[in-house]
Scaffold this motif. Structure first.
Motif, PDB file in Angstrom:
ATOM      1  N   GLN A   1     -17.142 -58.066  15.234  1.00 42.57           N
ATOM      2  CA  GLN A   1     -15.653 -58.315  15.841  1.00 42.57           C
ATOM      3  C   GLN A   1     -15.755 -57.359  17.098  1.00 42.57           C
ATOM      4  OE1 GLN A   1     -13.450 -60.287  14.589  1.00 42.57           O
ATOM      5  NE2 GLN A   1     -14.839 -60.885  13.269  1.00 42.57           N
TER       6      GLN A   1
ATOM      7  N   CYS B   1     -13.052 -55.790  19.230  1.00 40.28           N
ATOM      8  CA  CYS B   1     -11.607 -55.787  19.504  1.00 40.28           C
ATOM      9  C   CYS B   1     -11.368 -54.164  19.837  1.00 40.28           C
ATOM     10  CB  CYS B   1     -10.653 -56.409  18.638  1.00 40.28           C
ATOM     11  SG  CYS B   1     -10.956 -55.655  16.940  1.00 40.28           S
TER      12      CYS B   1
ATOM     13  N   ASP C   1      -8.078 -53.171  19.648  1.00 38.43           N
ATOM     14  CA  ASP C   1      -6.754 -52.824  19.223  1.00 38.43           C
ATOM     15  C   ASP C   1      -7.192 -52.460  17.613  1.00 38.43           C
ATOM     16  OD1 ASP C   1      -4.078 -52.663  18.288  1.00 38.43           O
ATOM     17  OD2 ASP C   1      -3.793 -54.937  18.429  1.00 38.43           O
ATOM     18  N   GLU C   2      -6.467 -51.296  17.219  1.00 38.29           N
ATOM     19  CA  GLU C   2      -6.981 -50.576  16.000  1.00 38.29           C
ATOM     20  C   GLU C   2      -6.182 -51.404  14.894  1.00 38.29           C
ATOM     21  OE1 GLU C   2      -6.391 -46.461  15.755  1.00 38.29           O
ATOM     22  OE2 GLU C   2      -7.263 -45.963  17.473  1.00 38.29           O
ATOM     23  N   ASN C   3      -4.873 -51.825  15.161  1.00 36.43           N
ATOM     24  CA  ASN C   3      -4.137 -52.651  14.230  1.00 36.43           C
ATOM     25  C   ASN C   3      -4.771 -53.939  13.877  1.00 36.43           C
ATOM     26  OD1 ASN C   3      -1.958 -50.750  13.962  1.00 36.43           O
ATOM     27  ND2 ASN C   3      -0.952 -51.476  15.726  1.00 36.43           N
ATOM     28  N   HIS C   4      -5.371 -54.566  14.895  1.00 36.86           N
ATOM     29  CA  HIS C   4      -5.975 -55.847  14.724  1.00 36.86           C
ATOM     30  C   HIS C   4      -7.319 -55.970  13.971  1.00 36.86           C
ATOM     31  CE1 HIS C   4      -7.435 -59.925  15.659  1.00 36.86           C
ATOM     32  NE2 HIS C   4      -8.589 -59.308  16.033  1.00 36.86           N
ATOM     33  N   LEU C   5      -8.038 -54.613  14.465  1.00 36.17           N
ATOM     34  CA  LEU C   5      -9.306 -54.306  13.495  1.00 36.17           C
ATOM     35  C   LEU C   5      -8.945 -54.004  12.010  1.00 36.17           C
ATOM     36  CD1 LEU C   5     -12.420 -54.217  13.695  1.00 36.17           C
ATOM     37  CD2 LEU C   5     -12.065 -51.634  14.435  1.00 36.17           C
TER      38      LEU C   5
ATOM     39  N   SER D   1      -6.449 -55.266  10.218  1.00 37.99           N
ATOM     40  CA  SER D   1      -6.058 -56.449   9.772  1.00 37.99           C
ATOM     41  C   SER D   1      -7.355 -57.154   9.470  1.00 37.99           C
ATOM     42  CB  SER D   1      -5.356 -57.017  10.722  1.00 37.99           C
ATOM     43  OG  SER D   1      -4.046 -56.593  10.943  1.00 37.99           O
ATOM     44  N   ILE D   2      -8.204 -57.201  10.168  1.00 41.35           N
ATOM     45  CA  ILE D   2      -9.550 -57.928  10.066  1.00 41.35           C
ATOM     46  C   ILE D   2     -10.150 -57.284   8.721  1.00 41.35           C
ATOM     47  CG2 ILE D   2     -11.685 -58.495  10.840  1.00 41.35           C
ATOM     48  CD1 ILE D   2     -10.431 -58.970  13.542  1.00 41.35           C
TER      49      ILE D   2
END
Length: 172
Positions: A90, A92, A94-98, A100-101
């Motif tokens: 991955q 990315c 963005d900490e929030n996106h990571l 979430s993943i």
């Protein structure tokens, strides 16, 4: 501590001895798998050494063994998440996106572990086990094969997901 030519460090006897109370040697053999999840037969031995300042007691030995086993359990789980769910691939920022993943991958890992155990006991090729004993002894299918089964049959994946959420917890 002494430096090596390649930039690494080597602990010397003077660094280790004053504080060392326990040295643990762990011998293990690993076996690599081919792409189709078949073992290739080559076993690779390795020896790991752990140095501790804890005193050598039976309680500390049990705690150390438990800690080492727990660590390898997490490493095995992380390996599955990396190789099957490609978590380390991955890219990315963005900490929030990571986050979430990572959370989604953990949930998928739990569900696929549940389904993998159930499919192995039931016979994932619709093979009926003659007795509960043979079903209990059936080897677990691999995570990769589990994912391939679900990729080819999304309704089966949905059925196991519904069964997962319908399962009672161990406390109840």
């Amino acid at each position: 501590m002494r430096s090596t030519k390649d930039g690494g460090d080597i602990l010397t006897k003077e660094d280790i001895l004053p504080n060392t109370r326990t040295v643990i040697r762990v011998y293990k053999e690993t076996q690599s798998h081919l792409k189709d999840d078949k073992e290739d037969g080559r076993k690779v031995p390795s020896t790991l050494y752990f140095i501790s300042s804890l005193p050598f007691t039976e309680e500390n030995c049990h705690q150390t063994v438990f800690s080492l086993r727990s660590r390898w359990m997490y490493e095995a789980q992380h390996h599955i998440i990396d190789t099957v769910l490609l978590q380390d691939m991955q890219h990315c920022c963005d900490e929030n996106h990571l986050a979430s993943i990572i959370g989604l991958n953990s949930m998928v890992y739990n569900v696929i572990s549940f389904a993998r155990e159930k499919m192995s006991k039931r016979g994932y090729d619709n093979i009926k086990h003659r007795t509960k004993e043979t079903a209990r002894k059936a080897p677990l299918i691999s995570y990769k094969i589990s994912f391939k089964i679900f990729e080819n049959n999304p309704l089966l994946a949905l059925a196991y997901l519904m069964e997962y959420f319908d399962t009672q917890t161990a406390e109840s």
